[in-house]
Design a protein around this motif. Structure first.
Motif, PDB file in Angstrom:
ATOM      1  N   UNK A 183       0.824  -1.207   0.000  1.00 52.03           N
ATOM      2  CA  UNK A 183       0.000   0.000   0.000  1.00 52.03           C
ATOM      3  C   UNK A 183       0.860   1.261   0.000  1.00 52.03           C
ATOM      4  N   UNK A 184       1.904   1.268   0.822  1.00 49.01           N
ATOM      5  CA  UNK A 184       2.763   2.454   0.898  1.00 49.01           C
ATOM      6  C   UNK A 184       3.441   2.741  -0.438  1.00 49.01           C
ATOM      7  N   UNK A 185       3.861   1.690  -1.119  1.00 50.11           N
ATOM      8  CA  UNK A 185       4.513   1.881  -2.415  1.00 50.11           C
ATOM      9  C   UNK A 185       3.532   2.427  -3.448  1.00 50.11           C
ATOM     10  N   UNK A 186       2.317   1.887  -3.462  1.00 50.10           N
ATOM     11  CA  UNK A 186       1.313   2.327  -4.431  1.00 50.10           C
ATOM     12  C   UNK A 186       0.897   3.773  -4.203  1.00 50.10           C
ATOM     13  N   UNK A 187       0.906   4.223  -2.937  1.00 51.04           N
ATOM     14  CA  UNK A 187       0.450   5.566  -2.600  1.00 51.04           C
ATOM     15  C   UNK A 187       1.592   6.531  -2.329  1.00 51.04           C
ATOM     16  N   UNK A 188       2.819   6.122  -2.622  1.00 48.20           N
ATOM     17  CA  UNK A 188       3.982   6.992  -2.429  1.00 48.20           C
ATOM     18  C   UNK A 188       3.954   8.120  -3.458  1.00 48.20           C
ATOM     19  N   UNK A 189       4.662   9.229  -3.212  1.00 44.45           N
ATOM     20  CA  UNK A 189       4.686  10.334  -4.184  1.00 44.45           C
ATOM     21  C   UNK A 189       5.093   9.893  -5.585  1.00 44.45           C
ATOM     22  N   UNK A 190       6.105   9.039  -5.679  1.00 41.38           N
ATOM     23  CA  UNK A 190       6.561   8.600  -6.997  1.00 41.38           C
ATOM     24  C   UNK A 190       5.553   7.673  -7.668  1.00 41.38           C
ATOM     25  N   UNK A 191       4.848   6.863  -6.867  1.00 47.87           N
ATOM     26  CA  UNK A 191       3.883   5.931  -7.430  1.00 47.87           C
ATOM     27  C   UNK A 191       2.519   6.539  -7.669  1.00 47.87           C
ATOM     28  N   UNK A 192       2.243   7.660  -6.980  1.00 43.82           N
ATOM     29  CA  UNK A 192       0.897   8.231  -7.036  1.00 43.82           C
ATOM     30  C   UNK A 192       0.838   9.505  -7.876  1.00 43.82           C
ATOM     31  N   UNK A 193       1.794  10.423  -7.682  1.00 40.59           N
ATOM     32  CA  UNK A 193       1.685  11.760  -8.258  1.00 40.59           C
ATOM     33  C   UNK A 193       2.208  11.845  -9.687  1.00 40.59           C
ATOM     34  N   UNK A 194       3.350  11.237  -9.953  1.00 43.93           N
ATOM     35  CA  UNK A 194       4.026  11.442 -11.233  1.00 43.93           C
ATOM     36  C   UNK A 194       3.300  10.755 -12.390  1.00 43.93           C
ATOM     37  N   UNK A 195       3.442  11.280 -13.615  1.00 42.07           N
ATOM     38  CA  UNK A 195       2.860  10.610 -14.784  1.00 42.07           C
ATOM     39  C   UNK A 195       3.442   9.213 -14.945  1.00 42.07           C
ATOM     40  N   UNK A 196       2.604   8.302 -15.433  1.00 38.24           N
ATOM     41  CA  UNK A 196       3.068   6.920 -15.627  1.00 38.24           C
ATOM     42  C   UNK A 196       2.493   6.383 -16.934  1.00 38.24           C
ATOM     43  N   UNK A 197       3.349   5.676 -17.656  1.00 37.25           N
ATOM     44  CA  UNK A 197       2.958   5.111 -18.944  1.00 37.25           C
ATOM     45  C   UNK A 197       2.156   3.832 -18.755  1.00 37.25           C
ATOM     46  N   UNK A 198       1.096   3.677 -19.549  1.00 38.30           N
ATOM     47  CA  UNK A 198       0.292   2.458 -19.538  1.00 38.30           C
ATOM     48  C   UNK A 198       0.538   1.687 -20.817  1.00 38.30           C
ATOM     49  N   UNK A 199       1.168   0.530 -20.697  1.00 40.15           N
ATOM     50  CA  UNK A 199       1.387  -0.322 -21.877  1.00 40.15           C
ATOM     51  C   UNK A 199       0.065  -0.816 -22.447  1.00 40.15           C
ATOM     52  N   UNK A 200      -0.888  -1.061 -21.584  1.00 33.69           N
ATOM     53  CA  UNK A 200      -2.172  -1.590 -22.017  1.00 33.69           C
ATOM     54  C   UNK A 200      -2.929  -0.598 -22.888  1.00 33.69           C
ATOM     55  N   UNK A 201      -2.901   0.693 -22.513  1.00 37.36           N
ATOM     56  CA  UNK A 201      -3.693   1.704 -23.199  1.00 37.36           C
ATOM     57  C   UNK A 201      -2.860   2.568 -24.145  1.00 37.36           C
ATOM     58  N   UNK A 202      -1.540   2.482 -24.038  1.00 38.70           N
ATOM     59  CA  UNK A 202      -0.685   3.273 -24.921  1.00 38.70           C
ATOM     60  C   UNK A 202      -0.770   4.762 -24.671  1.00 38.70           C
ATOM     61  N   UNK A 203      -0.864   5.155 -23.390  1.00 41.31           N
ATOM     62  CA  UNK A 203      -0.967   6.569 -23.047  1.00 41.31           C
ATOM     63  C   UNK A 203      -0.406   6.796 -21.652  1.00 41.31           C
ATOM     64  N   UNK A 204      -0.064   8.049 -21.364  1.00 34.43           N
ATOM     65  CA  UNK A 204       0.352   8.409 -20.011  1.00 34.43           C
ATOM     66  C   UNK A 204      -0.881   8.573 -19.121  1.00 34.43           C
ATOM     67  N   UNK A 205      -0.722   8.247 -17.862  1.00 36.13           N
ATOM     68  CA  UNK A 205      -1.824   8.329 -16.910  1.00 36.13           C
ATOM     69  C   UNK A 205      -1.431   9.211 -15.732  1.00 36.13           C
ATOM     70  N   UNK A 206      -2.433   9.752 -15.056  1.00 36.03           N
ATOM     71  CA  UNK A 206      -2.209  10.613 -13.904  1.00 36.03           C
ATOM     72  C   UNK A 206      -2.742   9.991 -12.632  1.00 36.03           C
ATOM     73  N   UNK A 207      -2.670  10.732 -11.527  1.00 37.17           N
ATOM     74  CA  UNK A 207      -3.133  10.210 -10.238  1.00 37.17           C
ATOM     75  C   UNK A 207      -4.636   9.952 -10.231  1.00 37.17           C
ATOM     76  N   UNK A 208      -5.030   8.922  -9.534  1.00 38.52           N
ATOM     77  CA  UNK A 208      -6.438   8.656  -9.252  1.00 38.52           C
ATOM     78  C   UNK A 208      -6.637   8.875  -7.763  1.00 38.52           C
ATOM     79  N   UNK A 209      -7.341   9.955  -7.382  1.00 36.95           N
ATOM     80  CA  UNK A 209      -7.463  10.280  -5.961  1.00 36.95           C
ATOM     81  C   UNK A 209      -8.213   9.194  -5.188  1.00 36.95           C
ATOM     82  N   UNK A 210      -8.980   8.348  -5.890  1.00 31.55           N
ATOM     83  CA  UNK A 210      -9.668   7.248  -5.219  1.00 31.55           C
ATOM     84  C   UNK A 210      -8.741   6.075  -4.925  1.00 31.55           C
ATOM     85  N   UNK A 211      -7.471   6.192  -5.344  1.00 30.53           N
ATOM     86  CA  UNK A 211      -6.507   5.130  -5.039  1.00 30.53           C
ATOM     87  C   UNK A 211      -6.344   4.950  -3.533  1.00 30.53           C
TER      88      UNK A 211
END
Length: 275
Positions: free
Chosen positions: A55-83
């Motif tokens: 849980x801590x890793x998933x909700x860490x600043x690097x895991x939560x805030x920064x843009x992240x690439x989705x191989x499945x969707x082929x696009x960058x993704x942002x934070x989901x506050x419901x995480x």
């Protein structure tokens, strides 16, 4: 291998239409005001201790805030506050399904339109979205801003958007660099805050009624849900195959699952009611 072990879950949510229910905004303001419930000595944690790092890793600043690439969707993704809600629920359900405490969870939002070179495959709108979230968070630190927002909420009302839509894309990746993956897409009519939430609640209620009714108790191959406090999937998946999926579909949801045993291989559609 023949029995791949789950190593990572990637979730990506997209919303069409919708707004913030008043209760959600008040809860957010309570957190900034320091009115959130405090943990007391002897309180039982919502999820097992061994999943705390997950849980801590998933909700860490690097895991939560920064843009992240989705191989499945082929696009960058942002934070989901419901995480902050989804991740603890996944950590609580993980032991029920035998998922390892080395599990990696990514819970994101897709905020861009169709990815293209013009929007840097979603990076530009995602970065603008993150900037807006950060600026809003900084503004809420100021007491006068919170006071003004609470005053505005007294006359604010949001009744939902029946024309909205919520789409969740999930990707499961096998551990240890394995090639096996599986994807799922859940499409729910209505906005996330009111209509989709109501559909989920009604589906769970109907499933519980079905499995605990007198007629079902005597039906072969059906068992009662476990005692205690569980997430709906963890509580209902062993009652009968497809119990919760059937009730979701009856109310208008659509569920598609594909399994891909090899990288780049052709995905095979799996009947979600048989899982």
């Amino acid at each position: 291998g023949d029995n791949p072990v789950l190593g990572q879950i990637n979730l990506a949510f997209r919303n069409k239409g919708g707004g913030f229910p008043r209760g959600t905004l008040n809860t957010l303001l309570d957190g900034f005001d320091g009115n959130a419930p405090e943990r007391k000595e002897g309180d039982v944690r919502f999820y097992p201790r061994e999943y705390r790092t997950v849980a801590k890793t998933a909700l860490s600043p690097s895991g939560f805030v920064l843009p992240r690439w989705s191989n499945q969707l082929g696009t960058y993704t942002g934070p989901n506050f419901m995480a902050a809600i989804n991740v603890p629920i996944l950590c609580r359900a993980a032991p029920t399904f035998g998922f390892s405490s080395d599990l990696v969870i990514s819970d994101r939002s897709v905020v861009s339109g169709k990815p293209s070179l013009l929007n840097a495959y979603g990076l530009i709108p995602t970065q603008l979205y993150i900037t807006a979230l950060v600026m809003s968070g900084l503004a809420l630190v100021l007491p006068p801003v919170r006071w003004w927002l609470r005053r505005s909420l007294k006359t604010y009302s949001y009744g939902g958007d029946s024309r909205g839509r919520v789409v969740m894309d999930a990707e499961a990746v096998s551990a240890g660099g394995g090639a096996a993956t599986a994807t799922a897409r859940l499409c729910v009519p209505g906005d996330a805050g009111i209509y989709a939430t109501g559909l989920f609640a009604a589906s769970v209620a109907n499933a519980l009624h079905e499995v605990t009714s007198v007629a079902t108790k005597t039906k072969q191959g059906t068992s009662m849900p476990p005692a205690g406090f569980h997430s709906p999937v963890a509580a209902l998946h062993r009652c009968r195959p497809g119990l919760l999926v059937d009730n979701l579909k009856r109310l208008g949801a659509d569920v598609t699952v594909k399994a891909m045993p090899n990288v780049g291989g052709e995905g095979t559609v799996v009947d979600a009611t048989k899982l």
